[in-house]
Scaffold this active site. Structure first.
Site, PDB file in Angstrom:
ATOM      1  N   LYS A 120       6.722   1.008  11.482  1.00 39.54           N
ATOM      2  CA  LYS A 120       7.527  -0.122  10.984  1.00 39.54           C
ATOM      3  C   LYS A 120       8.945  -0.140  11.574  1.00 39.54           C
ATOM      4  O   LYS A 120       9.657  -1.122  11.422  1.00 39.54           O
ATOM      5  CB  LYS A 120       7.632  -0.051   9.452  1.00 39.54           C
ATOM      6  CG  LYS A 120       6.295   0.041   8.709  1.00 39.54           C
ATOM      7  CD  LYS A 120       5.548  -1.252   8.745  1.00 39.54           C
ATOM      8  CE  LYS A 120       4.261  -1.267   7.958  1.00 39.54           C
ATOM      9  NZ  LYS A 120       4.397  -1.250   6.534  1.00 39.54           N
ATOM     10  N   ASP A 173       7.801  -4.402   6.248  1.00 39.48           N
ATOM     11  CA  ASP A 173       6.947  -4.687   7.406  1.00 39.48           C
ATOM     12  C   ASP A 173       7.638  -4.338   8.713  1.00 39.48           C
ATOM     13  O   ASP A 173       6.987  -3.944   9.677  1.00 39.48           O
ATOM     14  CB  ASP A 173       6.515  -6.159   7.379  1.00 39.48           C
ATOM     15  CG  ASP A 173       5.756  -6.451   6.104  1.00 39.48           C
ATOM     16  OD1 ASP A 173       4.707  -5.824   5.902  1.00 39.48           O
ATOM     17  OD2 ASP A 173       6.248  -7.233   5.274  1.00 39.48           O
ATOM     18  N   GLY A 184       8.328  -1.130   0.001  1.00 41.20           N
ATOM     19  CA  GLY A 184       7.889  -0.963   1.387  1.00 41.20           C
ATOM     20  C   GLY A 184       8.536  -2.015   2.267  1.00 41.20           C
ATOM     21  O   GLY A 184       9.387  -2.789   1.821  1.00 41.20           O
ATOM     22  N   GLY A 227       7.334  -9.048   3.113  1.00 43.01           N
ATOM     23  CA  GLY A 227       6.592 -10.192   2.595  1.00 43.01           C
ATOM     24  C   GLY A 227       5.200 -10.391   3.152  1.00 43.01           C
ATOM     25  O   GLY A 227       4.543 -11.370   2.822  1.00 43.01           O
ATOM     26  N   GLY A 270       2.842  -8.838   2.169  1.00 42.66           N
ATOM     27  CA  GLY A 270       2.043  -8.781   0.934  1.00 42.66           C
ATOM     28  C   GLY A 270       2.316  -9.966   0.020  1.00 42.66           C
ATOM     29  O   GLY A 270       1.756 -10.062  -1.076  1.00 42.66           O
ATOM     30  N   GLU A 328      10.567  -9.372  -4.882  1.00 48.99           N
ATOM     31  CA  GLU A 328      11.088  -8.130  -4.295  1.00 48.99           C
ATOM     32  C   GLU A 328      12.577  -8.270  -3.982  1.00 48.99           C
ATOM     33  O   GLU A 328      13.355  -7.338  -4.192  1.00 48.99           O
ATOM     34  CB  GLU A 328      10.309  -7.782  -3.024  1.00 48.99           C
ATOM     35  CG  GLU A 328       8.904  -7.301  -3.329  1.00 48.99           C
ATOM     36  CD  GLU A 328       8.032  -7.126  -2.097  1.00 48.99           C
ATOM     37  OE1 GLU A 328       7.055  -6.384  -2.205  1.00 48.99           O
ATOM     38  OE2 GLU A 328       8.322  -7.740  -1.061  1.00 48.99           O
ATOM     39  N   SER A 340       0.818  -1.215   0.000  1.00 54.54           N
ATOM     40  CA  SER A 340       0.000   0.000   0.000  1.00 54.54           C
ATOM     41  C   SER A 340       0.855   1.268   0.000  1.00 54.54           C
ATOM     42  O   SER A 340       0.421   2.307  -0.511  1.00 54.54           O
ATOM     43  CB  SER A 340      -0.935  -0.005   1.213  1.00 54.54           C
ATOM     44  OG  SER A 340      -0.185  -0.108   2.409  1.00 54.54           O
TER      45      SER A 340
HETATM   46  C1  5RP Z   1       5.027  -7.139   0.158  1.00 57.82           C
HETATM   47  C2  5RP Z   1       5.864  -6.327   1.068  1.00 57.82           C
HETATM   48  C3  5RP Z   1       5.388  -4.948   1.365  1.00 57.82           C
HETATM   49  O1  5RP Z   1       6.332  -4.046   0.913  1.00 57.82           O
HETATM   50  C4  5RP Z   1       5.184  -4.824   2.849  1.00 57.82           C
HETATM   51  O2  5RP Z   1       4.263  -5.815   3.251  1.00 57.82           O
HETATM   52  C5  5RP Z   1       4.696  -3.437   3.246  1.00 57.82           C
HETATM   53  O3  5RP Z   1       3.418  -3.223   2.757  1.00 57.82           O
HETATM   54  P1  5RP Z   1       2.589  -1.904   3.121  1.00 57.82           P
HETATM   55  O4  5RP Z   1       3.276  -0.765   2.464  1.00 57.82           O
HETATM   56  O5  5RP Z   1       1.203  -2.175   2.559  1.00 57.82           O
HETATM   57  O6  5RP Z   1       2.568  -1.797   4.613  1.00 57.82           O
HETATM   58  O7  5RP Z   1       6.902  -6.728   1.546  1.00 57.82           O
HETATM   59  O8  5RP Z   1       5.563  -8.415  -0.019  1.00 57.82           O
END
Ligand code: 5RP
Length: 236
Positions: free
Chosen positions: A129, A92, A90, A103, A105, A111, A35
């Protein structure tokens, strides 16, 4: 820290806007997923239109491909462009050394490939984060596995002190299937004091495709905070 939704979205967006300033005419970039990256894609699309920038993107997921199309960002492949100038993605969790857990997402494998192929990795996130040590707040490490190996990998993870769980889908029964046709295991290891060592152990397990531990890969983090966007560079 309790942060209201509107503030969080602004923090993500502001971090993304700062990161996109690093994209120069002629760049081939890696476009991460999630996102926060959606705000970067929107901004990059605007710059391409208004500044007539020539930029190509290697998307890291179906989501990121669709974001590229929606925002008018031309896409390319590794076949055509095996070296990237920059990746914007991005995360987590981000620790003090800029190691990451990624990960949630589900796009960690592509990535990591794109990040490794880039001259520079820029991470964008809001301040929730940022942590001292990866694994705080029960943040699990996502691990992509070949479906055939799932139970074998689960048992191995338990011997490393992790609590593994197969990621279940929503809107579909059964496990989440990644863009590469694999399963995901989310494993809680508690506080991860040595992410490089854990990464090495996990990668040595047959059936593990990739892990969400990104160790020593990040160059710069743009962190959206209440005081504005903080730019944090990795210390060598
Ligand atoms: C997807 C990822 C994303 O970058 C991570 O989950 C962050 O997502 P967001 O910006 O929605 O918080 O690693 O695999």
């Amino acid at each position: 820290m309790k942060l209201e939704k509107e503030y969080v979205e602004n923090a993500k967006k502001n971090a993304a806007l700062e990161a996109v300033k690093n994209v120069k005419n002629g760049f081939v970039i890696g476009l991460g997923s999630g996102s926060t990256v959606a705000y970067a894609a929107e901004e990059l699309g605007k710059r391409i239109k208004t500044e007539k920038l020539h930029v190509l993107a290697v998307p890291t997921s179906h989501q990121s491909f669709m974001l590229s199309v929606k925002n008018g960002i031309p896409t390319t492949t590794f076949e055509e462009n095996p070296t990237l100038d920059l990746t914007i993605d991005g995360a987590d969790q981000i620790d003090e050394k800029l190691n990451l857990i990624k990960g949630m997402g589900g796009a960690l494998t592509r990535e990591k490939i794109v990040a490794a192929a880039s001259k520079k990795l820029i991470i964008i996130a809001d301040e929730r984060k940022a942590v001292k040590t990866l694994g705080e707040n029960k943040q699990a490490v996502p691990i992509e596995v070949v479906p055939f190996a799932t139970q074998f990998v689960i048992r191995k993870i338990a011997t490393f002190g992790g609590k593994p769980k197969i990621r279940e889908g929503s809107g579909k029964v059964g496990p989440v299937i990644t863009d590469n046709g694999n399963f995901l295991i989310d494993a809680d290891f508690g506080l991860i004091r040595n992410p490089a060592e854990l990464e090495k152990k996990l990668k040595a397990v047959p059936g593990v495709v990739e892990t969400g531990l990104f160790v020593g890969m990040t160059d710069t983090v743009y962190l959206g905070t209440r005081e504005g966007v903080k730019k944090i560079e990795r210390k060598e």
